[in-house]
Design a protein around this motif. Structure first.
Motif, mmCIF file in Angstrom:
data_model
loop_
_atom_site.group_PDB
_atom_site.id
_atom_site.type_symbol
_atom_site.label_atom_id
_atom_site.label_comp_id
_atom_site.label_asym_id
_atom_site.label_seq_id
_atom_site.Cartn_x
_atom_site.Cartn_y
_atom_site.Cartn_z
ATOM 1 N N ASP A 49 0.805 -1.231 0.000
ATOM 2 C CA ASP A 49 0.000 0.000 0.000
ATOM 3 C C ASP A 49 0.831 1.271 0.000
ATOM 4 O OD1 ASP A 49 -2.519 -0.786 -0.394
ATOM 5 O OD2 ASP A 49 -3.165 -0.691 1.686
ATOM 6 N N CYS A 50 1.894 1.256 -0.730
ATOM 7 C CA CYS A 50 2.740 2.444 -0.808
ATOM 8 C C CYS A 50 2.344 3.257 -2.050
ATOM 9 C CB CYS A 50 4.204 2.043 -0.873
ATOM 10 S SG CYS A 50 5.293 3.442 -0.918
ATOM 11 N N PRO A 51 1.922 4.480 -1.884
ATOM 12 C CA PRO A 51 1.536 5.272 -3.062
ATOM 13 C C PRO A 51 2.748 5.784 -3.844
ATOM 14 C CG PRO A 51 1.238 6.564 -1.092
ATOM 15 C CD PRO A 51 1.758 5.241 -0.644
ATOM 16 N N GLU A 52 2.440 6.432 -4.944
ATOM 17 C CA GLU A 52 3.488 6.993 -5.797
ATOM 18 C C GLU A 52 4.065 8.254 -5.160
ATOM 19 O OE1 GLU A 52 3.662 7.543 -10.647
ATOM 20 O OE2 GLU A 52 1.852 7.981 -9.543
ATOM 21 N N HIS A 53 5.328 8.512 -5.426
ATOM 22 C CA HIS A 53 6.005 9.732 -4.946
ATOM 23 C C HIS A 53 5.897 9.918 -3.431
ATOM 24 C CE1 HIS A 53 6.386 10.413 -9.099
ATOM 25 N NE2 HIS A 53 5.133 10.797 -9.307
ATOM 26 N N GLN A 54 6.122 8.853 -2.725
ATOM 27 C CA GLN A 54 6.059 8.903 -1.265
ATOM 28 C C GLN A 54 7.439 8.529 -0.716
ATOM 29 O OE1 GLN A 54 3.360 9.792 0.577
ATOM 30 N NE2 GLN A 54 4.767 9.704 2.292
ATOM 31 N N GLY A 55 7.846 9.216 0.318
ATOM 32 C CA GLY A 55 9.159 8.947 0.896
ATOM 33 C C GLY A 55 9.252 7.543 1.463
ATOM 34 N N CYS A 56 10.388 6.904 1.256
ATOM 35 C CA CYS A 56 10.579 5.570 1.819
ATOM 36 C C CYS A 56 12.039 5.394 2.227
ATOM 37 C CB CYS A 56 10.164 4.501 0.817
ATOM 38 S SG CYS A 56 11.193 4.453 -0.635
ATOM 39 N N VAL A 57 12.248 4.535 3.200
ATOM 40 C CA VAL A 57 13.605 4.270 3.671
ATOM 41 C C VAL A 57 14.081 2.966 3.038
ATOM 42 C CG1 VAL A 57 15.030 3.881 5.705
ATOM 43 C CG2 VAL A 57 13.134 5.474 5.830
ATOM 44 N N VAL A 58 15.311 2.976 2.559
ATOM 45 C CA VAL A 58 15.862 1.802 1.869
ATOM 46 C C VAL A 58 16.730 1.008 2.837
ATOM 47 C CG1 VAL A 58 17.270 1.048 -0.077
ATOM 48 C CG2 VAL A 58 15.840 3.068 -0.306
ATOM 49 N N TYR A 59 16.423 -0.296 2.935
ATOM 50 C CA TYR A 59 17.164 -1.168 3.832
ATOM 51 C C TYR A 59 17.859 -2.255 3.015
ATOM 52 C CZ TYR A 59 14.361 0.654 7.739
ATOM 53 O OH TYR A 59 13.778 1.461 8.668
ATOM 54 N N SER A 60 18.904 -2.818 3.607
ATOM 55 C CA SER A 60 19.467 -4.033 3.015
ATOM 56 C C SER A 60 18.623 -5.203 3.513
ATOM 57 C CB SER A 60 20.921 -4.196 3.445
ATOM 58 O OG SER A 60 20.965 -4.528 4.811
ATOM 59 N N MET A 61 18.862 -6.394 2.972
ATOM 60 C CA MET A 61 18.049 -7.537 3.376
ATOM 61 C C MET A 61 18.310 -7.916 4.841
ATOM 62 S SD MET A 61 16.048 -8.121 0.967
ATOM 63 C CE MET A 61 15.274 -9.702 1.042
ATOM 64 N N ALA A 62 19.415 -7.411 5.381
ATOM 65 C CA ALA A 62 19.730 -7.666 6.790
ATOM 66 C C ALA A 62 19.176 -6.555 7.685
ATOM 67 C CB ALA A 62 21.233 -7.776 6.954
ATOM 68 N N ASP A 63 18.233 -5.816 7.174
ATOM 69 C CA ASP A 63 17.563 -4.724 7.915
ATOM 70 C C ASP A 63 18.507 -3.603 8.345
ATOM 71 O OD1 ASP A 63 14.879 -4.817 7.870
ATOM 72 O OD2 ASP A 63 14.633 -6.007 9.678
ATOM 73 N N ILE A 64 19.512 -3.339 7.565
ATOM 74 C CA ILE A 64 20.407 -2.206 7.854
ATOM 75 C C ILE A 64 19.985 -1.045 6.948
ATOM 76 C CG2 ILE A 64 22.797 -1.386 7.801
ATOM 77 C CD1 ILE A 64 23.545 -4.436 8.030
ATOM 78 N N PRO A 65 19.637 0.095 7.527
ATOM 79 C CA PRO A 65 19.231 1.230 6.669
ATOM 80 C C PRO A 65 20.397 1.736 5.821
ATOM 81 C CG PRO A 65 19.300 1.892 8.977
ATOM 82 C CD PRO A 65 19.535 0.424 8.960
ATOM 83 N N LEU A 66 20.161 1.859 4.518
ATOM 84 C CA LEU A 66 21.217 2.293 3.591
ATOM 85 C C LEU A 66 21.004 3.716 3.095
ATOM 86 C CD1 LEU A 66 21.456 -0.890 1.338
ATOM 87 C CD2 LEU A 66 22.917 -0.305 3.249
ATOM 88 N N GLY A 67 19.779 4.167 3.142
ATOM 89 C CA GLY A 67 19.481 5.509 2.648
ATOM 90 C C GLY A 67 17.982 5.712 2.572
ATOM 91 N N PHE A 68 17.596 6.748 1.873
ATOM 92 C CA PHE A 68 16.163 6.983 1.682
ATOM 93 C C PHE A 68 15.906 7.588 0.309
ATOM 94 C CE2 PHE A 68 16.685 11.464 2.613
ATOM 95 C CZ PHE A 68 17.691 11.491 3.573
ATOM 96 N N GLY A 69 14.671 7.469 -0.100
ATOM 97 C CA GLY A 69 14.318 7.964 -1.435
ATOM 98 C C GLY A 69 12.835 8.202 -1.571
ATOM 99 N N VAL A 70 12.407 8.370 -2.806
ATOM 100 C CA VAL A 70 10.988 8.617 -3.097
ATOM 101 C C VAL A 70 10.513 7.559 -4.087
ATOM 102 C CG1 VAL A 70 9.384 10.261 -4.127
ATOM 103 C CG2 VAL A 70 11.238 11.083 -2.716
ATOM 104 N N THR A 71 9.381 6.966 -3.825
ATOM 105 C CA THR A 71 8.895 5.897 -4.695
ATOM 106 C C THR A 71 8.532 6.450 -6.082
ATOM 107 O OG1 THR A 71 6.697 6.219 -3.810
ATOM 108 C CG2 THR A 71 7.983 4.435 -2.864
ATOM 109 N N ALA A 72 8.935 5.699 -7.093
ATOM 110 C CA ALA A 72 8.638 6.115 -8.470
ATOM 111 C C ALA A 72 7.272 5.612 -8.899
ATOM 112 C CB ALA A 72 9.705 5.593 -9.418
#
Lengths: 215, 183
Positions: free
Chosen positions: B125-148
């Motif tokens: 349920d993530c809409p378009e152009h919404q901020g999201c945090v990017v994690y590795s598969m080991a649940d380590i936060p790597l950065g953040f971005g905006v959903t395309a």
């Protein structure tokens, strides 16, 4: 200008006024000099003038002078007249009666109210986005279903026509086969009956046609 | 160093609300009676404990390099730009998450967007152009971005299609070393 030492004593004033060289003398006196420039530096030469009006209040010209001085004091800013042809940036104009400087948000209450407002706004935005996305998805699904249905109908129609064609072809083949068999039978019978005449008849036909062409 | 004004606070919280679902936890009082506050110094916004902020008042503005956690920078146009240093705070209360596979971690940390082929999983349920945090598969936060794309649209996307536009990644600690904390 009238204010001089001579005014204090009426007799001396008369004598000074009567004598032609009187004012020159008074002007030469170091103390009285400011009285000449009184019009320009009014407030500075106030000390001697202050004493004078007490005795010379009847004299109207003095009042007029005071009024003029007051009128000079007013500036455009004091009158609040807007300046013409000036562009004042938005940040520069400050509302009257408001406190100078920035208002900081440091207490928890005001911070939490701002936070609540912002969060509610964001939630609303996201919710509306989601609803919109869902609606769009529904529309897309409906269109897809419709397109699929149409495709199926077309396919069904095509199959039907194919079947029909096949059936027609089958019937035609059967008829053809039957017709061929009948013809073969007839040829065989003719051959049996007339011998080699059948071939001759064919040749004669040719000859006739050839003759017709020649003519 | 000073506290934020009404408008500044609104812009900062507005940006944070793009990525975080629970903002109230940011300013809730701590067990020891202390609380976190926002402070501004050299147009950088810091998220710092009140006790530390009070101690920092003894240091002049010019001499104060940094304090607490730098959230980002207020631009001259009045907007707020989040820095990678805010990642730990964003990751705590992230609203939407994307987990990327190992083969996608390096391209992301080098500054590229997240493509669908690299996505391990994403929150529903993530809409378009919404901020999201990017994690590795080991649940380590790597950065953040905006959903395309929204989650449903992204499912139909081809593997090379961009799923998330990068805003900031941990690689910036090295790439923007000179300008990240000063200048």
């Amino acid at each position: 200008m009238a204010p001089t030492r001579t005014i204090k004593n009426k007799h001396s004033a008369k004598s000074s006024s009567s004598s032609s060289s009187g004012p020159k003398r008074s002007s030469k006196d170091g103390v009285k000099k400011p009285s000449f420039g009184g019009s320009k530096s009014g407030p500075k030469g106030g000390a001697p003038k202050g004493k004078i009006p007490t005795k010379e209040q009847k004299g109207k010209p003095n009042f007029g002078q005071d009024k003029k001085k007051k009128a000079r004091v007013y500036t455009e800013k004091e009158l609040g007249i807007p300046e013409l042809n000036m562009i004042t940036p938005v940040g520069v104009t400050k509302p009257k009666g408001k406190k100078k400087g920035k208002v900081f948000v440091d207490d928890r209450e005001s911070m939490s109210t701002i936070l609540a407002i912002v969060q509610a706004e964001k939630e609303g935005q996201i919710e509306s986005k989601l609803i919109k996305a869902r609606q769009m998805e529904e529309i897309r699904e409906a269109r897809k279903a419709e397109a699929e249905k149409k495709e199926q109908e077309r396919k069904a129609k095509l199959d039907e026509t194919k079947e029909l064609m096949r059936k027609k072809r089958k019937r035609g083949d059967e008829k053809k086969k039957k017709g061929e068999e009948d013809e073969e039978d007839r040829i065989v019978k003719d051959a049996v009956a007339t011998g080699t005449k059948a071939a001759k008849a064919k040749g004669g036909k040719k000859r006739v046609s050839f003759a017709a062409d020649a003519e | 160093m000073r506290a934020l004004t009404d408008e500044e606070m609104k812009t900062v919280l507005d940006k944070l609300a793009n990525y975080m679902s629970d903002l109230k936890s940011l300013i809730s009082p701590l067990e020891d009676g202390d609380r976190y506050v926002f402070r501004l110094n050299h147009s950088r916004v810091y998220y710092v404990k009140l006790s530390i902020a009070n101690l920092a008042t003894s240091i002049s503005r010019d001499a104060l390099l940094s304090l607490g956690t730098c959230l980002g920078k207020l631009t001259r146009t009045g907007k707020f730009r989040l820095h990678i240093t805010a990642l730990p705070i964003l990751a705590q209360g992230a609203r939407h998450k994307i987990w990327i596979k190992e083969n996608g971690a390096q391209p992301f940390l080098y500054g590229s967007n997240v493509v669908k082929a690299h996505v391990g999983r994403w929150s529903e349920d993530c809409p378009e152009h919404q901020g999201c945090v990017v994690y590795s598969m080991a649940d380590i936060p790597l950065g953040f971005g905006v959903t395309a794309r929204s989650t449903t649209e992204a499912r139909r996307l081809d593997p090379t299609g961009v799923v998330c536009f990068r805003q900031s990644d941990c690689g910036e600690y090295l790439r923007d070393e000179d300008t990240l904390f000063a200048g």
